[in-house]
Design a protein around this motif. Structure first.
Motif, short mmCIF file in Angstrom:
data_model
loop_
_atom_site.label_atom_id
_atom_site.label_comp_id
_atom_site.label_asym_id
_atom_site.label_seq_id
_atom_site.Cartn_x
_atom_site.Cartn_y
_atom_site.Cartn_z
N THR A 163 96.73 61.74 52.05
CA THR A 163 95.59 62.42 52.57
C THR A 163 95.12 63.67 51.77
O THR A 163 96.13 64.40 50.91
N PRO A 179 99.67 62.92 48.58
CA PRO A 179 98.76 63.91 49.30
C PRO A 179 98.28 64.93 48.48
O PRO A 179 99.17 65.70 47.80
N VAL A 245 104.11 66.98 54.31
CA VAL A 245 103.16 65.91 54.06
C VAL A 245 103.48 65.32 52.93
O VAL A 245 103.67 63.88 53.03
N ASP A 248 107.34 63.69 52.94
CA ASP A 248 107.21 62.51 54.00
C ASP A 248 106.69 61.53 53.27
O ASP A 248 107.19 60.11 53.42
#
Length: 265
Positions: A163, A179, A245, A248
């Motif tokens: 992301t 991310p 984030v 993970d």
């Protein structure tokens, strides 16, 4: 009201929602579903078991839902699911899934696919993705929310883009991108964090500072492996949301390779 140009071909069985507009010389296959407010400009082809979400707009000469570019595909029923409020520009192509890849290609909401972009079979694309001109996704690619791909970039099959990441123009991505990462190069190397994107999204300064410190620990340390460093960060900073984030993502799957900084950067 729904508008279908006299030269368009809409085959029996297609499901056409209210307010759909189908332009000249466009064709819609028998297993297609166009939701409320979808617009097909002229010379658009939508076929296969394809659904297009509300208010999506597809521009001339896009080819959506034709059989995947996979020699193992033997005509089995597979699907292409496109979400709401997407813009799919000229000459873009999107393929349905394959039996070996789960049978479905999914595109989220509010994405922009510029001219000549390609979404290969079994890809999973999140929300608010932007693919600039001629950016291409090979099969089985996972693109998370808010990813930006520069023009003429190419993502290798089975890669994951986290992301908020950004891929520079003309960059070839062979491995996973963390991310909020920023990658560039003919073979992608990690060039830092997408700080501009983080600031535009309004993340608090202290969270960005924590993420920058975590980046240095992950990619500027020689101790252990990337995975072990991510495990240590996850244990040491469980309350930092941006750091979580990233850790993970790194720890989610075993035996993954990641884009990292070049040794001379």
């Amino acid at each position: 009201m729904t508008e279908i140009h006299p030269t368009a071909i809409v085959e029996d069985g297609a499901v056409i929602g209210e307010g759909v507009r189908i332009g000249p010389y466009s064709t819609v296959g028998p297993n297609v579903k166009l939701a409320v407010g979808v617009t097909l400009e002229s010379h658009v082809v939508v076929t296969g078991h394809t659904s297009v979400g509300p208010n999506s707009h597809i521009f001339p000469f896009a080819s959506i839902g034709h059989k995947p570019q996979d020699l193992k595909f033997s005509g089995e029923v597979t699907y292409l699911e496109i979400g709401a409020n997407n813009q799919i520009r000229e000459h873009a192509t999107m393929s349905p899934g394959t039996e070996g890849g789960g049978g479905v290609t999914r595109v989220g909401n509010n994405c922009l696919f510029m001219m000549g972009t390609h979404v290969g079979h079994d890809c999973l694309v999140g929300d608010y993705a932007i693919l600039a001109n001629n950016a291409t996704l090979a099969g089985h690619v996972e693109l998370a929310d808010h990813v930006i791909l520069g023009g003429l970039s190419a993502i290798r099959q089975w890669s994951r883009i986290g992301t908020g990441a950004i891929v520079g123009g003309m960059t070839g991505v062979e491995f996973d991108v963390i991310p909020f990462g920023s990658v560039i190069g003919d073979r992608a190397r990690l060039a830092g964090l997408n700080l501009i994107g983080l600031k535009r999204k309004g993340f608090p300064r202290e969270q960005i500072h924590a993420l920058r410190a975590a980046y240095r620990e992950l990619f500027e340390s020689d101790e252990g492996t990337l995975r072990s460093r991510a495990e240590a960060l996850a244990a040491g900073q469980p309350d930092q949301p941006l750091v979580k984030v990233v850790t993970d993502f790194i720890l989610e799957k075993e035996d993954r390779r990641f884009c990292t900084p070049r040794s001379d950067d």
